[in-house]
Design a protein around this motif. Structure first.
Motif, PDB file in Angstrom:
ATOM      1  N   GLY A   1       3.170   8.256   0.861  1.00 10.91           N
ATOM      2  CA  GLY A   1       2.568   8.608   2.197  1.00 10.91           C
ATOM      3  C   GLY A   1       3.751   9.445   3.167  1.00 10.91           C
ATOM      4  N   LYS A   2       4.821   9.930   2.549  1.00  7.36           N
ATOM      5  CA  LYS A   2       5.804  10.688   3.342  1.00  7.36           C
ATOM      6  C   LYS A   2       5.060  11.809   3.763  1.00  7.36           C
ATOM      7  CE  LYS A   2       8.433  11.179  -0.277  1.00  7.36           C
ATOM      8  NZ  LYS A   2       7.728  10.755  -1.365  1.00  7.36           N
ATOM      9  N   SER A   3       4.337  12.685   3.024  1.00  7.78           N
ATOM     10  CA  SER A   3       3.811  13.740   3.652  1.00  7.78           C
ATOM     11  C   SER A   3       2.861  13.650   4.737  1.00  7.78           C
ATOM     12  CB  SER A   3       3.219  14.566   2.652  1.00  7.78           C
ATOM     13  OG  SER A   3       3.856  14.942   1.357  1.00  7.78           O
TER      14      SER A   3
ATOM     15  N   VAL B   1      10.061   4.793   3.412  1.00  9.85           N
ATOM     16  CA  VAL B   1       8.663   4.458   3.550  1.00  9.85           C
ATOM     17  C   VAL B   1       8.379   3.529   2.161  1.00  9.85           C
ATOM     18  CG1 VAL B   1       6.469   5.614   3.277  1.00  9.85           C
ATOM     19  CG2 VAL B   1       8.330   6.863   4.502  1.00  9.85           C
ATOM     20  N   HIS B   2       7.775   2.623   2.374  1.00 10.60           N
ATOM     21  CA  HIS B   2       7.339   1.493   1.147  1.00 10.60           C
ATOM     22  C   HIS B   2       5.946   1.517   1.142  1.00 10.60           C
ATOM     23  CE1 HIS B   2      11.205  -0.648   0.934  1.00 10.60           C
ATOM     24  NE2 HIS B   2      11.463  -0.026   2.167  1.00 10.60           N
ATOM     25  N   CYS B   3       5.410   0.960  -0.023  1.00 11.39           N
ATOM     26  CA  CYS B   3       4.076   0.936  -0.329  1.00 11.39           C
ATOM     27  C   CYS B   3       4.165   0.064  -1.638  1.00 11.39           C
ATOM     28  CB  CYS B   3       3.474   2.332  -0.629  1.00 11.39           C
ATOM     29  SG  CYS B   3       1.726   2.177  -1.032  1.00 11.39           S
ATOM     30  N   SER B   4       2.876  -0.818  -1.704  1.00  9.22           N
ATOM     31  CA  SER B   4       2.916  -1.614  -2.850  1.00  9.22           C
ATOM     32  C   SER B   4       2.761  -0.819  -4.056  1.00  9.22           C
ATOM     33  CB  SER B   4       1.808  -2.687  -2.735  1.00  9.22           C
ATOM     34  OG  SER B   4       0.551  -2.075  -2.992  1.00  9.22           O
ATOM     35  N   ALA B   5       3.350  -1.506  -5.358  1.00  9.41           N
ATOM     36  CA  ALA B   5       3.233  -0.807  -6.514  1.00  9.41           C
ATOM     37  C   ALA B   5       1.570  -0.714  -6.806  1.00  9.41           C
ATOM     38  CB  ALA B   5       3.740  -1.679  -7.508  1.00  9.41           C
ATOM     39  N   GLU B   6       0.685  -1.407  -6.643  1.00 13.47           N
ATOM     40  CA  GLU B   6      -0.534  -1.551  -7.090  1.00 13.47           C
ATOM     41  C   GLU B   6      -1.054  -0.334  -5.990  1.00 13.47           C
ATOM     42  OE1 GLU B   6       0.870  -4.258  -5.579  1.00 13.47           O
ATOM     43  OE2 GLU B   6       0.920  -5.461  -7.570  1.00 13.47           O
ATOM     44  N   GLU B   7      -1.031  -0.227  -4.744  1.00 12.01           N
ATOM     45  CA  GLU B   7      -1.461   0.888  -3.968  1.00 12.01           C
ATOM     46  C   GLU B   7      -0.846   2.187  -4.393  1.00 12.01           C
ATOM     47  OE1 GLU B   7      -3.660   3.133  -1.104  1.00 12.01           O
ATOM     48  OE2 GLU B   7      -3.861   1.096  -2.181  1.00 12.01           O
ATOM     49  N   LEU B   8       0.298   2.283  -4.823  1.00 19.90           N
ATOM     50  CA  LEU B   8       1.030   3.528  -5.290  1.00 19.90           C
ATOM     51  C   LEU B   8       0.419   4.100  -6.618  1.00 19.90           C
ATOM     52  CD1 LEU B   8       4.838   2.929  -4.869  1.00 19.90           C
ATOM     53  CD2 LEU B   8       3.414   4.789  -3.703  1.00 19.90           C
ATOM     54  N   ASN B   9      -0.125   2.982  -7.385  1.00 23.07           N
ATOM     55  CA  ASN B   9      -0.723   3.417  -8.725  1.00 23.07           C
ATOM     56  C   ASN B   9      -2.412   3.758  -8.123  1.00 23.07           C
ATOM     57  OD1 ASN B   9       1.179   2.683 -10.594  1.00 23.07           O
ATOM     58  ND2 ASN B   9       0.711   0.484 -10.637  1.00 23.07           N
ATOM     59  N   ARG B  10      -2.712   3.186  -7.364  1.00 31.09           N
ATOM     60  CA  ARG B  10      -4.274   3.819  -7.111  1.00 31.09           C
ATOM     61  C   ARG B  10      -4.123   5.051  -6.354  1.00 31.09           C
ATOM     62  NH1 ARG B  10      -7.286   5.010  -3.238  1.00 31.09           N
ATOM     63  NH2 ARG B  10      -5.642   4.563  -1.533  1.00 31.09           N
ATOM     64  N   ARG B  11      -3.130   5.444  -5.630  1.00 31.02           N
ATOM     65  CA  ARG B  11      -3.074   6.784  -5.188  1.00 31.02           C
ATOM     66  C   ARG B  11      -2.787   7.614  -6.028  1.00 31.02           C
ATOM     67  NH1 ARG B  11       0.557   5.555   0.486  1.00 31.02           N
ATOM     68  NH2 ARG B  11      -0.869   3.809   1.429  1.00 31.02           N
TER      69      ARG B  11
ATOM     70  N   ILE C   1      15.160   2.910   9.734  1.00 33.95           N
ATOM     71  CA  ILE C   1      13.667   2.362  10.070  1.00 33.95           C
ATOM     72  C   ILE C   1      12.860   2.209   8.856  1.00 33.95           C
ATOM     73  CG2 ILE C   1      11.518   2.929  11.106  1.00 33.95           C
ATOM     74  CD1 ILE C   1      12.930   4.976  13.072  1.00 33.95           C
ATOM     75  N   VAL C   2      12.070   1.230   8.530  1.00 30.92           N
ATOM     76  CA  VAL C   2      11.208   1.237   7.449  1.00 30.92           C
ATOM     77  C   VAL C   2       9.797   0.754   8.144  1.00 30.92           C
ATOM     78  CG1 VAL C   2      10.742  -0.669   5.839  1.00 30.92           C
ATOM     79  CG2 VAL C   2      13.129  -0.347   6.351  1.00 30.92           C
ATOM     80  N   VAL C   3       9.134   1.623   7.274  1.00 30.68           N
ATOM     81  CA  VAL C   3       7.627   1.504   7.481  1.00 30.68           C
ATOM     82  C   VAL C   3       7.015   1.267   6.193  1.00 30.68           C
ATOM     83  CG1 VAL C   3       7.408   2.922   9.736  1.00 30.68           C
ATOM     84  CG2 VAL C   3       7.248   4.152   7.287  1.00 30.68           C
ATOM     85  N   ASP C   4       5.880   0.640   6.089  1.00 32.36           N
ATOM     86  CA  ASP C   4       4.980   0.177   4.938  1.00 32.36           C
ATOM     87  C   ASP C   4       3.787   0.786   4.916  1.00 32.36           C
ATOM     88  OD1 ASP C   4       3.337  -1.183   2.931  1.00 32.36           O
ATOM     89  OD2 ASP C   4       4.958  -2.506   2.847  1.00 32.36           O
ATOM     90  N   THR C   5       3.132   1.682   4.229  1.00 34.73           N
ATOM     91  CA  THR C   5       1.844   2.220   4.181  1.00 34.73           C
ATOM     92  C   THR C   5       0.880   1.566   3.556  1.00 34.73           C
ATOM     93  OG1 THR C   5       2.424   3.649   2.285  1.00 34.73           O
ATOM     94  CG2 THR C   5       3.128   4.697   4.622  1.00 34.73           C
ATOM     95  N   THR C   6       1.162   0.491   2.759  1.00 37.49           N
ATOM     96  CA  THR C   6       0.372  -0.099   2.011  1.00 37.49           C
ATOM     97  C   THR C   6      -1.062  -0.450   2.796  1.00 37.49           C
ATOM     98  OG1 THR C   6       1.801  -1.158   0.747  1.00 37.49           O
ATOM     99  CG2 THR C   6      -0.358  -2.204   0.575  1.00 37.49           C
ATOM    100  N   HIS C   7      -0.991  -0.997   4.151  1.00 36.20           N
ATOM    101  CA  HIS C   7      -2.135  -1.272   4.724  1.00 36.20           C
ATOM    102  C   HIS C   7      -2.076  -0.631   6.177  1.00 36.20           C
ATOM    103  CE1 HIS C   7      -3.232  -4.235   1.973  1.00 36.20           C
ATOM    104  NE2 HIS C   7      -2.030  -4.604   1.855  1.00 36.20           N
TER     105      HIS C   7
END
Length: 185
Positions: free
Chosen positions: A16-18, A111-121, A147-153
């Motif tokens: 989700g960086k972009s 920028v963090h995101c769960s492995a499951e969501e990364l695979n889906r994207r 700073i840390v943000v998580d784009t999973t949800h």
């Protein structure tokens, strides 16, 4: 002329960086450039007179990334503010950036995101090799951030708002300064 500032959005492909970078632009008070590494890579010719072997491809990619670091440094050195959209997926990248951006105000956002969501994207995007995000195991190996943000949800807009809201409250030394000290022999 005062140098500009850098916000480095670091995370694996499809995290989700972009989207965050685009959402930050209207929220920031000063003019900022969004300079994604994909934009620099996209300028490279795709018509080759011969097929490159794996070693040549890796050399070309390394030169591209080294050039990207210096493009950002050139913009910042002339007073421009830059949002980098760039995965620190190889250890040498952070080391080179620490040297090239020495003396500049860099805010490192993981920028963090769960492995499951990364695979889906990745599956839905169809513009990246499947498994690219999972292969970028070194993306957070530097072990520090501002700073840390998580784009999973969370939406890109929500993450962008959080980053912009927290920028002015960050005290020093920032992650790049701490990492530079840690990497100095």
């Amino acid at each position: 002329m005062a140098p500009g500032r850098v916000i480095l959005l670091n995370g694996p492909s499809s995290s989700g960086k972009s989207g965050i970078g685009r959402a930050m632009l209207p929220l920031l008070p000063d003019p900022w450039f969004l300079v994604p590494v994909d934009g620099i890579s996209g300028m490279r010719s795709t018509q080759h007179t011969r097929v490159l072997d794996e070693a040549e491809i890796q050399q070309m990619l390394r030169r591209t990334r080294l050039g990207y670091h210096r493009v950002v440094a050139a913009l910042v050195s002339t007073g421009n503010n830059v949002i980098m959209d760039y995965p620190l997926s190889e250890p040498w990248r952070i080391e080179d950036l620490l040297a090239v951006l020495d003396g500049y105000d860099v805010t490192l956002v993981d920028v963090h995101c769960s492995a499951e969501e990364l695979n889906r994207r990745e599956r839905s995007r169809r513009d990246r090799p499947l498994g690219l995000a999972a292969s970028q195991t070194h993306v957070y190996s530097h072990g520090d951030n501002d700073i840390v943000v998580d784009t999973t949800h969370r939406s890109a807009e929500g993450c962008a708002r959080e980053i912009v809201d927290r920028l002015d409250a960050l005290g020093g030394p920032k992650a790049f300064e701490r990492l530079r000290v840690a990497h100095t022999p």
